[in-house]
Design a protein around this motif. Structure first.
Motif, PDB file in Angstrom:
ATOM      1  N   LYS A 120       0.819  -1.214   0.000  1.00 29.22           N
ATOM      2  CA  LYS A 120       0.000   0.000   0.000  1.00 29.22           C
ATOM      3  C   LYS A 120       0.856   1.268   0.000  1.00 29.22           C
ATOM      4  CE  LYS A 120      -3.976  -2.128   0.091  1.00 29.22           C
ATOM      5  NZ  LYS A 120      -4.912  -2.060  -1.048  1.00 29.22           N
ATOM      6  N   GLU A 121       1.924   1.263  -0.793  1.00 29.05           N
ATOM      7  CA  GLU A 121       2.789   2.428  -0.898  1.00 29.05           C
ATOM      8  C   GLU A 121       2.548   3.128  -2.233  1.00 29.05           C
ATOM      9  OE1 GLU A 121       6.880   1.634  -0.361  1.00 29.05           O
ATOM     10  OE2 GLU A 121       6.707   1.073   1.752  1.00 29.05           O
ATOM     11  N   ILE A 122       2.697   4.457  -2.182  1.00 27.41           N
ATOM     12  CA  ILE A 122       2.556   5.259  -3.401  1.00 27.41           C
ATOM     13  C   ILE A 122       3.923   5.338  -4.067  1.00 27.41           C
ATOM     14  CG2 ILE A 122       1.992   7.507  -4.337  1.00 27.41           C
ATOM     15  CD1 ILE A 122       0.114   7.826  -1.905  1.00 27.41           C
ATOM     16  N   LYS A 123       3.988   4.930  -5.333  1.00 30.88           N
ATOM     17  CA  LYS A 123       5.263   4.880  -6.031  1.00 30.88           C
ATOM     18  C   LYS A 123       5.146   5.523  -7.415  1.00 30.88           C
ATOM     19  CE  LYS A 123       7.385   0.893  -3.792  1.00 30.88           C
ATOM     20  NZ  LYS A 123       8.130  -0.374  -4.017  1.00 30.88           N
ATOM     21  N   THR A 124       6.302   5.813  -7.971  1.00 31.30           N
ATOM     22  CA  THR A 124       6.376   6.307  -9.349  1.00 31.30           C
ATOM     23  C   THR A 124       7.333   5.420 -10.131  1.00 31.30           C
ATOM     24  OG1 THR A 124       8.186   7.841  -8.838  1.00 31.30           O
ATOM     25  CG2 THR A 124       5.942   8.693  -8.684  1.00 31.30           C
ATOM     26  N   ILE A 125       7.014   5.211 -11.387  1.00 33.85           N
ATOM     27  CA  ILE A 125       7.920   4.495 -12.279  1.00 33.85           C
ATOM     28  C   ILE A 125       8.022   5.257 -13.591  1.00 33.85           C
ATOM     29  CG2 ILE A 125       7.480   2.202 -11.319  1.00 33.85           C
ATOM     30  CD1 ILE A 125       5.718   1.669 -13.797  1.00 33.85           C
ATOM     31  N   LYS A 126       9.166   5.084 -14.249  1.00 33.01           N
ATOM     32  CA  LYS A 126       9.390   5.668 -15.567  1.00 33.01           C
ATOM     33  C   LYS A 126       9.630   4.537 -16.555  1.00 33.01           C
ATOM     34  CE  LYS A 126      11.409   9.964 -13.812  1.00 33.01           C
ATOM     35  NZ  LYS A 126      12.626  10.814 -13.779  1.00 33.01           N
ATOM     36  N   GLU A 127       8.892   4.574 -17.643  1.00 34.96           N
ATOM     37  CA  GLU A 127       9.008   3.546 -18.661  1.00 34.96           C
ATOM     38  C   GLU A 127       9.012   4.193 -20.044  1.00 34.96           C
ATOM     39  OE1 GLU A 127       9.529   0.401 -18.393  1.00 34.96           O
ATOM     40  OE2 GLU A 127       9.172   0.037 -16.241  1.00 34.96           O
ATOM     41  N   GLU A 128       9.452   3.421 -21.027  1.00 35.42           N
ATOM     42  CA  GLU A 128       9.463   3.895 -22.403  1.00 35.42           C
ATOM     43  C   GLU A 128       8.809   2.861 -23.314  1.00 35.42           C
ATOM     44  OE1 GLU A 128      13.568   4.554 -23.210  1.00 35.42           O
ATOM     45  OE2 GLU A 128      13.625   6.517 -22.219  1.00 35.42           O
ATOM     46  N   ILE A 129       7.984   3.358 -24.228  1.00 34.02           N
ATOM     47  CA  ILE A 129       7.362   2.491 -25.230  1.00 34.02           C
ATOM     48  C   ILE A 129       7.955   2.853 -26.591  1.00 34.02           C
ATOM     49  CG2 ILE A 129       5.223   1.790 -26.351  1.00 34.02           C
ATOM     50  CD1 ILE A 129       3.728   2.546 -23.834  1.00 34.02           C
ATOM     51  N   PRO A 130       8.782   1.989 -27.173  1.00 31.48           N
ATOM     52  CA  PRO A 130       9.347   2.293 -28.496  1.00 31.48           C
ATOM     53  C   PRO A 130       8.299   2.100 -29.594  1.00 31.48           C
ATOM     54  CG  PRO A 130      10.076   0.136 -27.769  1.00 31.48           C
ATOM     55  CD  PRO A 130       9.279   0.717 -26.626  1.00 31.48           C
ATOM     56  N   PHE A 131       8.453   2.839 -30.671  1.00 33.69           N
ATOM     57  CA  PHE A 131       7.544   2.673 -31.808  1.00 33.69           C
ATOM     58  C   PHE A 131       8.289   2.910 -33.112  1.00 33.69           C
ATOM     59  CE2 PHE A 131       7.212   7.181 -30.792  1.00 33.69           C
ATOM     60  CZ  PHE A 131       7.261   7.789 -32.037  1.00 33.69           C
ATOM     61  N   LYS A 132       7.747   2.321 -34.155  1.00 31.05           N
ATOM     62  CA  LYS A 132       8.260   2.499 -35.514  1.00 31.05           C
ATOM     63  C   LYS A 132       7.068   2.626 -36.443  1.00 31.05           C
ATOM     64  CE  LYS A 132      11.943   0.725 -38.485  1.00 31.05           C
ATOM     65  NZ  LYS A 132      12.971  -0.335 -38.639  1.00 31.05           N
ATOM     66  N   THR A 133       6.997   3.730 -37.157  1.00 30.94           N
ATOM     67  CA  THR A 133       5.840   4.043 -37.991  1.00 30.94           C
ATOM     68  C   THR A 133       6.245   4.130 -39.456  1.00 30.94           C
ATOM     69  OG1 THR A 133       4.851   5.310 -36.185  1.00 30.94           O
ATOM     70  CG2 THR A 133       3.983   5.702 -38.379  1.00 30.94           C
ATOM     71  N   TYR A 134       5.433   3.520 -40.328  1.00 33.93           N
ATOM     72  CA  TYR A 134       5.643   3.592 -41.773  1.00 33.93           C
ATOM     73  C   TYR A 134       4.490   4.393 -42.388  1.00 33.93           C
ATOM     74  CZ  TYR A 134       8.944  -0.249 -40.988  1.00 33.93           C
ATOM     75  OH  TYR A 134       9.972  -1.023 -40.535  1.00 33.93           O
ATOM     76  N   ILE A 135       4.831   5.431 -43.123  1.00 38.58           N
ATOM     77  CA  ILE A 135       3.821   6.276 -43.757  1.00 38.58           C
ATOM     78  C   ILE A 135       4.075   6.278 -45.260  1.00 38.58           C
ATOM     79  CG2 ILE A 135       2.815   8.592 -43.887  1.00 38.58           C
ATOM     80  CD1 ILE A 135       3.875   9.050 -41.037  1.00 38.58           C
ATOM     81  N   GLU A 136       3.108   5.802 -46.020  1.00 41.94           N
ATOM     82  CA  GLU A 136       3.232   5.783 -47.473  1.00 41.94           C
ATOM     83  C   GLU A 136       2.594   7.035 -48.059  1.00 41.94           C
ATOM     84  OE1 GLU A 136       1.838   2.277 -49.311  1.00 41.94           O
ATOM     85  OE2 GLU A 136       3.030   0.906 -48.088  1.00 41.94           O
TER      86      GLU A 136
END
Length: 447
Positions: A310-326
């Protein structure tokens, strides 16, 4: 910054601070007459606790700078002369700025807590973002429809609680010279936000009165084409020509695309999510064949209640992405200038160990082509005739890499049309190195 206190009535407190900084970026071949554009983004913050009343912060800031130089020169728009004059012209595409202006929209709304949410004792965090939903250019103004997204974290009922609301607004940006249905570019930024906790009809503190000031920066432009003279010569008389090589940034195409980036985050036990914020970061952009490839990541920060302890915490994460646009009409000679705007972030707790995140991104891509162009500044025809008497009747020329029919015709004082007819050339713009071209001498016997 939010931190845990030793007081029992309100165990979480927040504090805000600002710090000025100065940084110099060295760039070659720039001067004070040029226009600069700088953006700064906090990527990481670390802290060191000195004592119970003082901490030291260190921030890593990403600074991007761009310098532009606008040069005005006089060029030859068209050349008209006597017989034998050949002129090479080309159309350059560019964005013609019709006008720009900054305006401010004041957005107000009141949120009343519904359901089982406890009364408000203290607001600990207010996060405001704004983004464009729709825009339209009419005479002398831009009509903007936008959203202000407000995320509150407050203390009440002996625990932290979160509240998220979207406020729609319409605004007008007056720009003298704007034409109906022209292209426009907008940037929305919340510059100030204030709130007041009020009582509802039963006298309970369950109403949040919000006021947000949104800066709306807009510019209106048209994509135009201008025909310029690149070169000229005469098959009859010698001419004196003054050229200058300039660098031109040709605006080829603007692309706007929305996309949703999904990812899963794993933690030590997600009991309740109080707040989630994110920032899109572009790592690389390139063009391969007819596709634009964007690579980046969504940097996320979560404030949550961990189950079990029951502790309040913070986390940092990253979501990588790769986009193709024609997109039609693009190639690798173009360079993309990309701006990513995060509209909103939604999440769903899958189980205690993972959550699913969806980030809605606006991709604004401006395709430019930087070229060196040799333009004609001045031209003067002389009375000296071109002497073809010593030239053989037929010349066989072997095409070299980088040759064009214009270059070959100019060198041998003939015309592109004559070379095409003599050699039955089907594609004049596509010459192969090693290809043989026959050049016939045409003698003018007129007196």
């Amino acid at each position: 910054m939010s931190y845990r206190t030793k007081e029992e009535n309100i165990p979480i407190e927040t504090v805000e601070t600002t710090s000025d900084f100065r940084e110099e970026i060295e760039m070659y071949d720039i001067d004070e007459e040029m226009m600069g554009k700088v953006s700064a983004r906090i990527e990481h913050i670390e802290y060191d606790e000195v004592d119970e009343r003082k901490i030291v912060l260190e921030a890593l800031i990403n600074i991007e700078a761009r310098v532009e130089n606008t040069k005005t020169i006089e060029i030859v728009k068209d050349i008209k002369g006597g017989e034998g004059l050949e002129v090479l012209k080309e159309k350059i595409r560019y964005n013609c700025l019709l006008g720009s202006s900054d305006s401010y929209a004041v957005v107000r709304d009141a949120f009343e807590l519904r359901g089982t949410l406890p009364d408000i004792e203290e607001v600990l965090k207010l996060d405001l973002t704004s983004y464009e939903v729709e825009s339209k250019v009419v005479e002398d103004r831009i009509i903007v429809s936008g959203i202000v997204e407000a995320s509150f974290v407050y203390y009440g009922g002996g625990k932290l609680n979160s509240l998220k609301r979207e406020v729609a607004f319409n605004h007008f940006v007056d720009i003298e010279g704007a034409k109906k249905d022209s292209n426009c570019q907008l940037k929305l930024e919340v510059v100030n936000g204030e709130y007041e906790i009020k009582e509802d009809l039963e006298g309970k503190l369950r109403v949040l009165d919000l006021e947000a000031k949104v800066k709306v920066a807009g510019k209106v432009y048209e994509q135009k084409q201008k025909e310029i003279v690149l070169d000229a010569y005469s098959t009859k008389k010698k001419i004196n020509i003054q050229n200058e090589e300039i660098e031109v940034i040709e605006n080829v195409k603007d692309i706007h695309q929305k996309e949703t980036i999904k990812g899963k985050l794993k933690g030590m036990g997600f009991g309740e999510i109080y707040h989630i914020e994110g920032n899109p970061i572009l790592i690389d952009s390139k063009i391969i064949e007819d596709k634009i490839i964007l690579e980046g990541l969504i940097s996320l920060k979560l404030l949550y209640l961990e189950t079990g302890v029951k502790e309040i915490k913070t986390i940092k994460e990253e979501i990588p992405f790769k986009t193709y646009i024609e997109s039609e009409g693009i190639d690798e000679t173009m360079s993309p200038l990309v701006e990513l705007i995060l509209e909103d972030i939604n999440y769903k707790i899958i189980d205690e160990q993972s959550i699913e995140v969806e980030a809605n991104i606006d991709n604004f891509i401006f395709l430019n082509r930087q070229r060196k162009v040799n333009i004609v500044l001045d031209l003067e025809e002389t009375d000296e005739l071109v002497d073809k008497s010593k030239r053989p009747s037929i010349t066989v020329y072997i095409v070299q890499k980088g040759d064009s029919l214009w270059d070959i015709a100019r060198r041998y004082n003939t015309t592109v049309e004559e070379i095409v007819l003599s050699n039955n050339i089907v594609s004049p713009d596509h010459l192969m190195p090693g290809e043989k071209i026959i050049i016939e001498k045409i003698v003018d016997n007129s007196f």
